[in-house]
Design an enzyme around this catalytic site. Sequence first.
Site, short mmCIF file in Angstrom:
data_model
loop_
_atom_site.label_atom_id
_atom_site.label_comp_id
_atom_site.label_asym_id
_atom_site.label_seq_id
_atom_site.Cartn_x
_atom_site.Cartn_y
_atom_site.Cartn_z
N SER A 68 -36.41 -43.36 45.70
CA SER A 68 -37.74 -43.27 45.10
C SER A 68 -38.79 -43.93 45.99
CB SER A 68 -37.75 -43.93 43.73
OG SER A 68 -36.63 -43.54 42.98
N1 SAH Z 1 -32.70 -45.95 42.43
C1 SAH Z 1 -32.37 -45.01 43.48
C2 SAH Z 1 -33.00 -43.66 43.31
C3 SAH Z 1 -32.29 -42.91 42.29
S1 SAH Z 1 -32.53 -41.19 42.25
C4 SAH Z 1 -32.71 -45.56 44.84
O1 SAH Z 1 -33.23 -46.67 44.94
O2 SAH Z 1 -32.39 -44.88 45.82
C5 SAH Z 1 -31.67 -40.93 40.73
C6 SAH Z 1 -30.17 -41.01 40.80
O3 SAH Z 1 -29.70 -40.88 39.47
C7 SAH Z 1 -29.49 -39.90 41.59
O4 SAH Z 1 -28.70 -40.44 42.59
C8 SAH Z 1 -28.67 -39.16 40.54
O5 SAH Z 1 -27.43 -38.65 41.04
C9 SAH Z 1 -28.44 -40.24 39.51
N2 SAH Z 1 -28.11 -39.82 38.16
C10 SAH Z 1 -28.56 -38.75 37.45
N3 SAH Z 1 -28.00 -38.73 36.22
C11 SAH Z 1 -27.18 -39.82 36.15
C12 SAH Z 1 -26.32 -40.36 35.13
N4 SAH Z 1 -26.18 -39.79 33.93
N5 SAH Z 1 -25.63 -41.48 35.42
C13 SAH Z 1 -25.75 -42.10 36.63
N6 SAH Z 1 -26.53 -41.63 37.62
C14 SAH Z 1 -27.24 -40.52 37.38
#
Ligand code: SAH
Length: 230
Positions: A68
Amino acid sequence: MAARGLGSDSFGGYRARLVEDLRAKGIRDLAVLQAVGEVPRHLFVPDVLTHQAYDDTSLPIGHGQTISQPSTQALYLQALELSGRGRVLEIGTGSGYQAALLARLSPDVVTIERLGPLARVAKEALAAAGVRNVLVITGDGTIGWRPLAPYEAIVVAAAGPSVPAPLLDQLEDGGRLVAPVAQGRAQSLVRVTRRGETFEREDLGPVQFVPLIGRHGFPREAADEGKPRT
Ligand code: SAH
């Protein structure tokens, strides 16, 4: 990967510039700004994007996911109002960068990622950055992680149709949860504060996140096949 390790690299000037950028964009929480100034974000982006690691922008990390935008993450972290003493749960590890920031603001961080390959890379990046107080779990974060509940704060890094009920249940009294919630094509960032069995909800403004996929999120097909999510 480029130079590794906290504070022992040549990216300090870039981090300082990013901190100034975030300050100019209204981030006031000094602990959050300090964390951004210390965590080597370049270790959490693909090698070919190292030169953009300290721009205030989201970047692709593979598997259709993104790390993000730092100003959005800082806004999130600021909204959590962490005491510096409680345990924090993150849903959506992605690159692991936000978990590394959380690890400087809390003694104990649990982060859950549904995609195994991303969880593995995040674990490696966290180790390379010298972060030791983060537990990375592969699985569906919409059901939370009950063995270590309750949490002082919960941060959801992907947008679901609503705030997953099991997460509210795993918040301690007085605890805060921050999550993007989708409404049609738009998303807004929501902060929920628990007061006993009452949950106070505030809207913190529009955001843009990848979909939250799981039992209390969107169904897998909708996102993996790129269909519109409504
Ligand atoms: N915080 C992260 C960005 C996350 S992007 C950073 O600093 O890089 C969102 C992430 O959520 C993705 O990797 C996606 O695979 C994950 N995601 C989506 N649904 C999810 C779920 N139910 N449980 C865990 N992760 C999930």
